[in-house]
Design a protein around this motif. Structure first.
Motif, PDB file in Angstrom:
ATOM      1  N   SER A   9     -69.064  32.378 -39.232  1.00 22.61           N
ATOM      2  CA  SER A   9     -69.493  31.715 -37.995  1.00 22.61           C
ATOM      3  C   SER A   9     -69.688  30.217 -38.224  1.00 22.61           C
ATOM      4  O   SER A   9     -70.338  29.816 -39.187  1.00 22.61           O
ATOM      5  N   LYS A  13     -74.241  36.436 -34.385  1.00 21.76           N
ATOM      6  CA  LYS A  13     -74.403  37.401 -35.478  1.00 21.76           C
ATOM      7  C   LYS A  13     -74.674  38.801 -34.927  1.00 21.76           C
ATOM      8  O   LYS A  13     -74.061  39.789 -35.369  1.00 21.76           O
ATOM      9  N   VAL A  70     -70.918  39.156 -41.156  1.00 25.85           N
ATOM     10  CA  VAL A  70     -70.876  37.819 -40.571  1.00 25.85           C
ATOM     11  C   VAL A  70     -71.684  36.885 -41.453  1.00 25.85           C
ATOM     12  O   VAL A  70     -72.787  37.231 -41.885  1.00 25.85           O
ATOM     13  N   THR A  71     -71.119  35.717 -41.734  1.00 25.78           N
ATOM     14  CA  THR A  71     -71.781  34.702 -42.552  1.00 25.78           C
ATOM     15  C   THR A  71     -72.046  33.475 -41.699  1.00 25.78           C
ATOM     16  O   THR A  71     -71.154  33.001 -40.985  1.00 25.78           O
ATOM     17  N   GLU A  72     -73.264  32.957 -41.770  1.00 26.17           N
ATOM     18  CA  GLU A  72     -73.680  31.780 -40.996  1.00 26.17           C
ATOM     19  C   GLU A  72     -73.838  30.570 -41.920  1.00 26.17           C
ATOM     20  O   GLU A  72     -74.071  30.729 -43.120  1.00 26.17           O
ATOM     21  N   ASN A 120     -83.549  37.179 -37.449  1.00 29.19           N
ATOM     22  CA  ASN A 120     -82.998  38.454 -37.929  1.00 29.19           C
ATOM     23  C   ASN A 120     -83.579  39.671 -37.218  1.00 29.19           C
ATOM     24  O   ASN A 120     -83.632  40.758 -37.784  1.00 29.19           O
ATOM     25  N   SER A 146     -78.451  42.440 -45.932  1.00 29.78           N
ATOM     26  CA  SER A 146     -78.389  40.984 -45.855  1.00 29.78           C
ATOM     27  C   SER A 146     -78.418  40.401 -47.261  1.00 29.78           C
ATOM     28  O   SER A 146     -79.199  40.845 -48.112  1.00 29.78           O
ATOM     29  N   THR A 151     -75.393  36.064 -45.178  1.00 34.76           N
ATOM     30  CA  THR A 151     -74.417  37.075 -44.752  1.00 34.76           C
ATOM     31  C   THR A 151     -75.125  38.384 -44.422  1.00 34.76           C
ATOM     32  O   THR A 151     -75.935  38.875 -45.214  1.00 34.76           O
TER      33      THR A 151
END
Length: 330
Positions: free
Chosen positions: A66, A74, A90-92, A98, A113, A117
């Motif tokens: 992302s 996410k 998904v990686t931010e 969260n 997590s 990610t």
């Protein structure tokens, strides 16, 4: 945005729409990862916004990188991952809130997590459970600010969520010299505490970097606090403010300037030179509930009368807000 991820994996077609504010918010940020998973999702006006048509179909596992730190993006990907054919992640750029990961695991999903990610395994067996909902720190922010800025105040806010991915408001307040005490802390499910707020002499600070996703909705209130505080406050890395219910950088700047504040907008935030005498003015909320509530707090502290155009927009998130705020002065 969240329900789009669920609908993408169903066996039927859906259309999603909303009011003028919803129709102006960018949906390409969730369309892009869903399309990469094989989803059939179309912006009916061709502008990357709602209304959306989602034709449900089997989804493929994916790892989405992302470009923005957005819990909505996410969460959309993780929810779609429940209907994929393998592990989806998904990686931010930095960690966003969260709540979805906590809730999905609580219901029985397998969400893990590592760093920034988050990953989910497909076809989880979910079970209904009792949920204890903590008070929203985004709504509490206005009472935190009012308590800190109003002379002779002491306010106890009970059962407020203090999830570390959402507690940026508390950290910024502390950096500004706030007197805030956490009582009765609990880590059962979402972490919570009672917040004891006392009047404080606030000073400027810098708000930037990884803390921004933890307080993005509270920045309008932080900007108002900064205008009443001594010294300079710099807010940066907050370009996400431009695509909220309004362009909050422009709208906050406009409103505070009307009140006599020394504030300059930047491409990704604001620079606020606090300590100037602030007076009442007519503030346009632009139908943004965060703007209306932030300036309502300002109106209880400044000299003169402050009026808010379209102030009823607070009903979006907090219908009793004005009643609760003004009851504290009785």
């Amino acid at each position: 945005r969240l329900i789009s991820g669920i609908l993408a994996g169903q066996s039927f077609t859906s259309e999603l729409n909303g009011d003028a504010s919803i129709q102006s918010r960018p949906m390409k940020r969730i369309m892009t990862p869903l399309l990469s998973m094989g989803a059939d999702i179309v912006s009916l006006r061709g502008n990357g916004c709602a209304p959306l048509r989602i034709t449900g179909k089997p989804l493929h596992a994916a790892h989405y990188q992302s470009p923005v730190a957005s819990a909505q993006v996410k969460s959309c990907v993780l929810l779609a991952g429940m209907y994929a054919d393998g592990s989806t992640s998904v990686t931010e750029p930095v960690l966003s809130r969260n709540h979805t990961e906590i809730m999905l695991n609580y219901f029985g999903a397998n969400v893990t997590s590592q760093g920034t990610t988050a990953s989910i395994e497909p076809e989880p067996v979910l079970n209904g459970r009792e949920i204890k909902v903590p008070g929203d720190i985004s709504s509490a922010a206005y009472f935190i600010a009012a308590g800190l800025l109003t002379p002779g105040s002491e306010i106890l806010l009970k059962n407020v969520g203090i999830n570390p991915t959402r507690d940026g408001m508390l950290r910024v307040c502390k950096a500004m010299g706030a007197d805030i005490t956490l009582l009765n802390a609990s880590t059962e499910g979402e972490p919570t505490a009672d917040l004891l707020i006392r009047t404080s002499s606030l000073h400027g600070t810098t708000v930037e970097g990884e803390i921004i996703p933890t307080l993005i909705d509270e920045i309008p209130m932080i900007a108002v606090m900064a205008a009443f505080a001594e010294g300079t406050t710099v807010i940066r890395d907050a370009q996400e403010l431009k695509v909220k219910e309004s362009d909050r950088i422009a709208v906050v700047t406009e409103g505070l300037k009307r009140m006599g504040a020394d504030i300059q907008p930047t491409d990704d935030g604001m620079i606020i030179h606090g300590g100037k005498p602030l007076h009442g003015a007519e503030i346009n909320s632009y139908l943004d509930h965060r703007i209306a509530m932030s300036f309502a707090v300002a109106g209880t502290i400044c000299d003169g009368t402050l009026t808010i155009k379209d102030g009823d927009c607070v009903k979006i998130s907090y219908p009793e807000f004005y009643e609760d705020l003004y009851s504290l002065g009785k």
